[in-house]
Scaffold this motif. Structure first.
Motif, PDB file in Angstrom:
ATOM      1  N   GLY A 197       1.049  -1.159   0.188  1.00  7.74           N
ATOM      2  CA  GLY A 197       0.019  -0.018  -0.032  1.00  7.74           C
ATOM      3  C   GLY A 197       0.836   1.295   0.002  1.00  7.74           C
ATOM      4  N   ALA A 198       2.046   1.264   0.816  1.00  8.22           N
ATOM      5  CA  ALA A 198       3.064   2.351   0.785  1.00  8.22           C
ATOM      6  C   ALA A 198       3.387   2.684  -0.754  1.00  8.22           C
ATOM      7  N   SER A 199       3.914   1.424  -1.325  1.00  7.48           N
ATOM      8  CA  SER A 199       4.414   1.755  -2.652  1.00  7.48           C
ATOM      9  C   SER A 199       3.451   2.273  -3.508  1.00  7.48           C
ATOM     10  N   LEU A 200       2.166   1.757  -3.512  1.00 11.93           N
ATOM     11  CA  LEU A 200       1.026   2.358  -4.639  1.00 11.93           C
ATOM     12  C   LEU A 200       0.643   3.893  -4.167  1.00 11.93           C
ATOM     13  N   GLY A 201       0.641   3.948  -2.822  1.00 14.42           N
ATOM     14  CA  GLY A 201       0.122   5.424  -2.233  1.00 14.42           C
ATOM     15  C   GLY A 201       1.116   6.474  -2.727  1.00 14.42           C
ATOM     16  N   ALA A 202       2.394   6.005  -2.247  1.00 11.73           N
ATOM     17  CA  ALA A 202       3.731   7.063  -2.718  1.00 11.73           C
ATOM     18  C   ALA A 202       3.601   7.033  -4.383  1.00 11.73           C
ATOM     19  N   ALA A 203       3.710   5.925  -5.030  1.00 13.11           N
ATOM     20  CA  ALA A 203       3.595   6.269  -6.556  1.00 13.11           C
ATOM     21  C   ALA A 203       2.420   7.085  -7.307  1.00 13.11           C
ATOM     22  N   ALA A 204       1.146   7.023  -6.524  1.00 12.91           N
ATOM     23  CA  ALA A 204       0.228   7.656  -6.960  1.00 12.91           C
ATOM     24  C   ALA A 204       0.340   9.315  -6.640  1.00 12.91           C
ATOM     25  N   LEU A 205       1.073   9.522  -5.427  1.00 12.61           N
ATOM     26  CA  LEU A 205       1.288  11.061  -5.131  1.00 12.61           C
ATOM     27  C   LEU A 205       2.561  11.470  -5.927  1.00 12.61           C
ATOM     28  N   LEU A 206       3.426  10.893  -6.106  1.00 14.58           N
ATOM     29  CA  LEU A 206       4.233  11.113  -7.020  1.00 14.58           C
ATOM     30  C   LEU A 206       4.031  11.660  -8.504  1.00 14.58           C
ATOM     31  N   TRP A 207       2.970  10.868  -9.149  1.00 12.43           N
ATOM     32  CA  TRP A 207       2.397  11.188 -10.313  1.00 12.43           C
ATOM     33  C   TRP A 207       1.812  12.375 -10.198  1.00 12.43           C
ATOM     34  N   TRP A 208       0.891  12.753  -9.013  1.00 16.62           N
ATOM     35  CA  TRP A 208       0.332  13.897  -8.991  1.00 16.62           C
ATOM     36  C   TRP A 208       1.307  15.201  -8.580  1.00 16.62           C
ATOM     37  N   TRP A 209       2.245  14.833  -7.830  1.00  9.10           N
ATOM     38  CA  TRP A 209       3.328  15.941  -7.457  1.00  9.10           C
ATOM     39  C   TRP A 209       4.275  16.410  -8.558  1.00  9.10           C
ATOM     40  N   GLU A 210       4.564  15.522  -9.408  1.00 11.69           N
ATOM     41  CA  GLU A 210       5.477  15.698 -10.525  1.00 11.69           C
ATOM     42  C   GLU A 210       4.951  16.822 -11.575  1.00 11.69           C
ATOM     43  N   ARG A 211       3.641  16.662 -11.591  1.00 12.69           N
ATOM     44  CA  ARG A 211       2.899  17.910 -12.435  1.00 12.69           C
ATOM     45  C   ARG A 211       2.659  18.936 -11.905  1.00 12.69           C
ATOM     46  N   ARG A 212       3.128  19.372 -10.591  1.00  9.60           N
ATOM     47  CA  ARG A 212       2.901  20.606  -9.924  1.00  9.60           C
ATOM     48  C   ARG A 212       4.150  21.158  -9.386  1.00  9.60           C
ATOM     49  N   ALA A 213       5.127  20.339  -9.279  1.00  8.47           N
ATOM     50  CA  ALA A 213       6.586  20.805  -8.708  1.00  8.47           C
ATOM     51  C   ALA A 213       7.196  21.892  -9.716  1.00  8.47           C
ATOM     52  N   PRO A 214       7.785  22.964  -9.066  1.00  3.40           N
ATOM     53  CA  PRO A 214       8.488  23.875  -9.788  1.00  3.40           C
ATOM     54  C   PRO A 214       9.535  23.390 -10.732  1.00  3.40           C
ATOM     55  N   ALA A 215      10.213  22.155 -10.350  1.00  5.27           N
ATOM     56  CA  ALA A 215      11.288  21.752 -11.106  1.00  5.27           C
ATOM     57  C   ALA A 215      11.377  20.260 -10.817  1.00  5.27           C
ATOM     58  N   PRO A 216      10.455  19.643 -11.377  1.00  6.07           N
ATOM     59  CA  PRO A 216      10.247  18.242 -10.922  1.00  6.07           C
ATOM     60  C   PRO A 216      11.416  17.273 -11.787  1.00  6.07           C
ATOM     61  N   LEU A 217      11.875  16.250 -10.798  1.00  2.55           N
ATOM     62  CA  LEU A 217      13.003  15.225 -11.335  1.00  2.55           C
ATOM     63  C   LEU A 217      12.466  14.535 -12.465  1.00  2.55           C
ATOM     64  N   MET A 218      10.966  14.309 -12.814  1.00  2.00           N
ATOM     65  CA  MET A 218      10.497  13.649 -13.823  1.00  2.00           C
ATOM     66  C   MET A 218       9.765  14.907 -14.684  1.00  2.00           C
ATOM     67  N   PRO A 219      10.378  15.580 -15.445  1.00  3.80           N
ATOM     68  CA  PRO A 219       9.398  16.890 -16.072  1.00  3.80           C
ATOM     69  C   PRO A 219       8.574  16.185 -17.044  1.00  3.80           C
ATOM     70  N   PRO A 220       7.403  16.608 -16.714  1.00  4.46           N
ATOM     71  CA  PRO A 220       6.175  16.372 -17.760  1.00  4.46           C
ATOM     72  C   PRO A 220       6.637  16.527 -19.329  1.00  4.46           C
ATOM     73  N   ALA A 221       7.406  17.575 -19.431  1.00  9.25           N
ATOM     74  CA  ALA A 221       7.596  17.771 -20.836  1.00  9.25           C
ATOM     75  C   ALA A 221       8.400  16.645 -21.427  1.00  9.25           C
ATOM     76  N   LEU A 222       9.287  15.805 -20.943  1.00  9.18           N
ATOM     77  CA  LEU A 222       9.893  14.758 -21.449  1.00  9.18           C
ATOM     78  C   LEU A 222       8.945  13.565 -21.694  1.00  9.18           C
ATOM     79  N   PHE A 223       7.911  13.456 -20.761  1.00  3.44           N
ATOM     80  CA  PHE A 223       7.096  12.285 -21.005  1.00  3.44           C
ATOM     81  C   PHE A 223       5.965  12.509 -21.855  1.00  3.44           C
ATOM     82  N   ALA A 224       5.890  13.840 -22.375  1.00  3.92           N
ATOM     83  CA  ALA A 224       4.981  14.167 -23.442  1.00  3.92           C
ATOM     84  C   ALA A 224       5.229  13.787 -24.894  1.00  3.92           C
ATOM     85  N   VAL A 225       6.552  13.490 -24.803  1.00  5.62           N
ATOM     86  CA  VAL A 225       7.250  13.142 -26.412  1.00  5.62           C
ATOM     87  C   VAL A 225       7.043  11.264 -26.177  1.00  5.62           C
TER      88      VAL A 225
END
Length: 527
Positions: free
Chosen positions: A241-269
């Motif tokens: 549960g911790a792994s799934l919860g953290a993964a979901a929160l990571l997905w949400w956070w990376e779209r709002r972080a000012p300098a994400p470790l996994m920039p959405p612009a990269l995954f849009a390609v």
């Protein structure tokens, strides 16, 4: 030395010395990836901790995965040289701690610290190449040189690890890093240029994202490791549960972080998403082979660490050969995707052969299969890096390169943890069945840990029991290799569906990053 943003091209001598500094620090990380493989069975036998077998590898990988994108991003802001130097120093000191370890828990902790240094090295050193050589053809030549240096040291690692373990003990595998680390530190300090981008944008690091990545992967590893042993109990379900919860929160956070470790612009390609997925899959197969083939060769076949090193060496040596052949051919192909496709076909065939050959395979056959696996990896690894640096925007080169390497280690962590869990579970189950057939269930406790197969068998032990234990270990690892076959097949299917990557224009000159069939698409903006 600071290089201005509008710097002229580096003179050949300076470029050579700069790449020598980068190569030396990467060699330090490369050597540690393979030199420890043949020592692992003897480490767990000496420190009495087979349950921690996978953690010696995954502890290193977990911290590397987190630090690679962090310092890839910091290198984009501050330049890469300071982090290359700091990483070399951390890695060298952690190697000393590993050599002095008195129990498995201390060794795992020291390996985790070593992973911090290794992640910093990979996250910054590889990204130095496009900084120094923006031209695609120049970058290809230097990438081949860097990959060749990385692979040569990888190739020396297994034989060197087997030699040191066999004659001096496993601790010398880590002591070896001390003089090499000091040498790498000198060359990086003296010759590596320091390019600091001229930007007024304040730095913002995604520490919360890094924490979520660590929780996601750490919890997932514990879930995979505990589930076969304890069943679906409270602690196991909590980790899942911790792994799934953290993964979901990571997905949400990376779209709002000012300098994400996994920039959405990269995954849009689309092409980059495919390459990132392939990096995860090839990492899982590669690290499973690196960490568990020595156990197979020594525990099942009864080879010495030196002979096991000879068997592992062709795989890592042929990575270099594959990269060299790749560099000669790639500019002549209309569709460069054929080279990584050929690589996955070779890797698939090698894993099929290793999973089916059992204990009857000759030394020469095993040697050939490992050679084939390495040749396939040579065609895959270089092209994944080159394709990623071609498709990513220049402002994202550092984080894209770091993310590719980090995701390869994610695959390595998952592949190693999964292989370890499956091997332990199947070995003990097969052992119980075999010993019951021999009416020797009372001897189970003696062979419950495969490390007994690495030591001299005590006098008076029935050879049938030893043979049954070796068969059980062979069966367990063969099933794990069947999983590697499936992963390689899925990777090949995904790569076959990917549009050709256009590395060069029809005239042969470098061009902007595009995928054939997507050139009319508007590239998404950065975060």
């Amino acid at each position: 030395m600071t290089i201005p943003a509008n710097r002229p091209a580096l003179p050949f001598t300076q470029a050579l010395l700069a790449m020598l500094g980068i190569s030396l620090v990467l060699m330090l990380a490369a050597l540690d990836q393979t030199v420890i493989g043949n020592a692992l069975p003897h480490i767990v036998a000496d420190l009495n901790g087979f349950d921690f077998y996978a953690w010696i590898g995954t502890g290193y990988l977990l911290t590397s995965i987190v630090t690679i994108p962090i310092f890839g991003r910091m290198g984009d802001y501050y330049g890469r040289k300071p982090f290359v130097i700091a990483a070399t120093l951390i890695f060298t000191l952690a190697s000393l701690a590993c050599a002095l370890a008195s129990d498995m828990r201390f060794l795992v902790a020291a390996r985790a610290l070593q992973g911090v240094g290794g992640g910093m090295l990979i996250g910054t050193a590889f990204a130095c190449v496009p900084d120094l050589f923006p031209d695609t053809r120049q970058r290809l030549r230097w990438q081949v040189l860097l990959s060749a240096a990385f692979s040569v040291v990888n190739a020396l690692g297994p034989s060197l690890g087997g030699f040191l373990t066999g004659y001096y003990g496993w601790r010398f595998v880590f002591y070896l890093n001390l003089p090499l680390g000091l040498l790498a530190l000198f060359f990086a300090w003296r010759y590596l240029p320091w390019y600091r981008p001229e930007t007024s944008k304040p730095i913002s690091l995604d520490w919360f994202g890094a924490l979520l990545i660590a929780i996601t992967l750490g919890s997932l590893q514990l879930f995979v490791e505990w589930l076969p042993r304890a069943g679906a109990g409270g602690a196991v379900l909590l980790m899942g549960g911790a792994s799934l919860g953290a993964a979901a929160l990571l997905w949400w956070w990376e779209r709002r972080a000012p300098a994400p470790l996994m920039p959405p612009a990269l995954f849009a390609v689309k092409g980059l998403r495919t390459l990132f997925g392939l990096s995860v899959m090839v990492g899982s197969v590669m690290f499973a082979l690196l960490f568990y083939m020595p156990l197979l060769f020594q525990g099942s076949y009864g080879y010495s660490p030196q002979d096991a090193g000879v068997l592992i060496t062709p795989m890592v040596l042929s990575i270099t050969l594959g990269a060299i052949v790749n560099s000669r051919v790639i500019s002549r192909l209309r569709n460069p995707n054929w080279l990584p496709r050929a690589g996955f076909i070779a890797l698939l065939l090698a894993c099929v052969g290793l999973s089916l050959c059992g204990r009857e395979a000759s030394f020469g056959l095993l040697l050939g299969l490992m050679l084939l696996a390495g040749m396939g990896l040579g065609f895959i690894l270089l092209n994944l890096t080159l394709f990623t640096q071609t498709l990513a925007e220049r402002r994202h080169l550092g984080i894209a390169t770091a993310l590719l390497q980090s995701l390869r280690l994610v695959g390595g962590l998952l592949g190693t943890a999964g292989m370890g869990t499956l091997t332990t579970f199947l070995y003990r189950r097969e052992l119980e069945r075999s010993f019951a057939e021999l009416d020797q269930s009372s001897a189970l406790s003696m062979f419950s840990d495969p490390q007994v197969l690495l030591k001299a068998v005590p006098a008076g032990i029935d050879p049938q029991l030893v043979d049954a234990a070796r068969e059980a270990l062979t069966h367990a690892i063969s099933v794990g290799l069947g999983g590697a076959v499936l992963i390689a097949a899925v990777s090949l299917w995904n790569l076959w569906r990917m549009s050709p990557v256009a590395l060069f224009s029809p005239s042969g000159s470098p061009q902007s990053a595009k995928v054939a069939g997507e050139s009319g698409m508007k590239r998404p903006e950065a975060e």
